[in-house]
Motif scaffolding. Sequence first.
Motif, PDB file in Angstrom:
ATOM      1  N   ARG A 316       0.807  -1.219   0.000  1.00 19.03           N
ATOM      2  CA  ARG A 316       0.000   0.000   0.000  1.00 19.03           C
ATOM      3  C   ARG A 316       0.840   1.269   0.000  1.00 19.03           C
ATOM      4  O   ARG A 316       0.462   2.268  -0.626  1.00 19.03           O
ATOM      5  N   HIS A 317       1.967   1.262   0.707  1.00 23.78           N
ATOM      6  CA  HIS A 317       2.660   2.520   0.962  1.00 23.78           C
ATOM      7  C   HIS A 317       4.077   2.594   0.388  1.00 23.78           C
ATOM      8  O   HIS A 317       4.540   3.698   0.097  1.00 23.78           O
ATOM      9  N   ALA A 318       4.769   1.478   0.257  1.00 22.39           N
ATOM     10  CA  ALA A 318       6.210   1.545  -0.018  1.00 22.39           C
ATOM     11  C   ALA A 318       6.536   1.706  -1.491  1.00 22.39           C
ATOM     12  O   ALA A 318       7.650   2.155  -1.826  1.00 22.39           O
ATOM     13  N   GLU A 319       5.593   1.290  -2.401  1.00 20.91           N
ATOM     14  CA  GLU A 319       5.884   1.287  -3.838  1.00 20.91           C
ATOM     15  C   GLU A 319       7.167   0.504  -4.120  1.00 20.91           C
ATOM     16  O   GLU A 319       8.012   0.894  -4.939  1.00 20.91           O
ATOM     17  N   ALA A 320       7.318  -0.611  -3.416  1.00 19.49           N
ATOM     18  CA  ALA A 320       8.517  -1.437  -3.570  1.00 19.49           C
ATOM     19  C   ALA A 320       8.318  -2.429  -4.702  1.00 19.49           C
ATOM     20  O   ALA A 320       7.195  -2.760  -5.098  1.00 19.49           O
ATOM     21  N   THR A 321       9.458  -2.929  -5.233  1.00 15.68           N
ATOM     22  CA  THR A 321       9.410  -3.972  -6.265  1.00 15.68           C
ATOM     23  C   THR A 321       9.734  -5.338  -5.694  1.00 15.68           C
ATOM     24  O   THR A 321       9.290  -6.354  -6.236  1.00 15.68           O
ATOM     25  N   THR A 322      10.504  -5.391  -4.612  1.00 12.37           N
ATOM     26  CA  THR A 322      10.858  -6.672  -3.999  1.00 12.37           C
ATOM     27  C   THR A 322      10.731  -6.562  -2.481  1.00 12.37           C
ATOM     28  O   THR A 322      10.884  -5.481  -1.896  1.00 12.37           O
ATOM     29  N   ALA A 323      10.447  -7.695  -1.880  1.00  9.94           N
ATOM     30  CA  ALA A 323      10.401  -7.808  -0.420  1.00  9.94           C
ATOM     31  C   ALA A 323      10.893  -9.196  -0.046  1.00  9.94           C
ATOM     32  O   ALA A 323      10.488 -10.192  -0.670  1.00  9.94           O
ATOM     33  N   ASP A 324      11.769  -9.264   0.927  1.00 12.21           N
ATOM     34  CA  ASP A 324      12.327 -10.532   1.395  1.00 12.21           C
ATOM     35  C   ASP A 324      11.829 -10.803   2.801  1.00 12.21           C
ATOM     36  O   ASP A 324      12.000  -9.982   3.719  1.00 12.21           O
ATOM     37  N   VAL A 325      11.208 -11.967   2.940  1.00 15.94           N
ATOM     38  CA  VAL A 325      10.694 -12.414   4.232  1.00 15.94           C
ATOM     39  C   VAL A 325      11.565 -13.568   4.702  1.00 15.94           C
ATOM     40  O   VAL A 325      11.656 -14.600   4.016  1.00 15.94           O
TER      41      VAL A 325
END
Length: 406
Positions: A316-325
Motif C-alpha cells: 500500500r505505501h512503499a511502492e517497492a518492487t521486492t520484499a524478502d521475508v
Amino acid sequence: MNAAAPALTPTTRALAWCLHLLVIGLLALAVGRAVTGERPQAGWIVAASVVCGLTYAAGPVLPGVRRSRRAAALWLAAVGACWLVLLALTPDAVWVAFPLYFLQLHLLSRRAAPAAVAVTAAAAIAGFAAHQHSFSPAMAIGPALGAAVAVAVVWGYQALYRESEHRRRLIEELTATRADLAAAQHTAGVLAERDRLAREIHDTLAQGLSSIQLLLRAAERALPQAPQNAARYVDQARQAAVDNLAEARRFVAALTPPTLEGTTLADALERLCATTSARHRLTARFHLTGDPAPLATAHEVALLRIAQSALANTVRHAEATTADVTLGYLGDHVALDIVDDGHGFDPALLPAPDPETGGFGLAAMRARTQALGGTLTIESAPGHGTALAARLPLTPPADTEPEAHP
C-alpha cells in the motif's frame, strides 16, 4: 430497646419475651403469696403489683423507650419506684430485682448500668433485711450473686455481639472487595480481548479488504486496453474475498488461522509470499534459516499476522518492487525479518492512528511481540527501503497462550 442497644434478632426477641414472662411471673408470685397467706396488707400488695406490672408493660410499647436512652432511663426509674413500693410491702418483691438487673444493663450506658445494678441489689438486701428485722451476710448472697450473674451474662453477650458485628463487617468488606476484584478482572479481560480483536481484524479483514481494493483499482485501469488483465485482477480480488471470508469465519469461531491448519509456519509464510507476488506488483521472496523448532501456536499466529501486516503495508505505501521475508531460528529465539526496497519513511514521523486513514499496523505488531515477551525493531529512512525485525523467545510467558486460544 433503644438506639444504643444491639438490634433485636430472633434470639434476643426470645430472651426479651422470657424476661417479660419472668417479671410477670414474679409479680404474680408476690400476689399469690399475699392472697393465700392472708396478709393484712394483701390489698396494697395486689395494687402495687398491678401498678408495677402495668408500668413495666408500658415500656415495650412506648416508641421513645426504644429510641432514646433518656426515655428508657425515665421508664426504668418509674418501674424501680413501683418496685420499691412493692418491696416495702412484701419481702417477695426481692426476687423482682433479678430481671431489673438485666433491664438496667441492657438499657443504660456501660458506666451507669453497674451503678444502677449495685443500687438495686443494695435496696433488695435492705428491704429483705427490714422485713426480717435482722441482717446476716447470707441475706446479701442472693441479690449480690444475682447481680454478678446478670452483669457477667449481659457483658458477655455484648462482647459476643460486638465480635459478631465486627466479623459481619469484615465479611461484607471482603465480599465487596472480591466483587471489585472480579469487576476489575472482568474489565481487564474485556480490554485484553478488545485489543486482541482489534489486532486480528486489522491484520486479517482490514488488510484483505485493502488488497481487494487495490486489485479492483488495477482491474479498473486495465479494462479499456487489456480486458484479459482486468479479468485476472478481478479473479484475484475474488480469491482474496474468499480467503478473507474464511478468515472471518474462523475468526468468529476463535480458531487458528486457516493458513496454519495442517501446515508449518514456514509453509504458511512461503504461501503468503507467493500469493502477494501473484496479486500485486511486488516480488515477495521467502527464506528459512536455522533448524526449525516447534513453536507455540501463539508464536505462529503472531509471526504470521506480523508478516501479513508488513507485506500489506509494503504493497500500500512503499511502492517497492521486492520484499524478502526471512524466518530464522536462532537458538532460544525465533526471528522474522521483512526487508523491502521501497521509498522508506522516517519512523519518528509516523502519523497517529486514525480510523479514516489507518496507521494501526505497526502498533498492532509491537503489541503482539510485547505480549509474547519479544521485541520489534524498525529501520527505515526516506529513499532507502524498510527493514522490520520481530524477535520472540521460543518459550512464551505463561499468560500469552490465550492470544491464540481465546
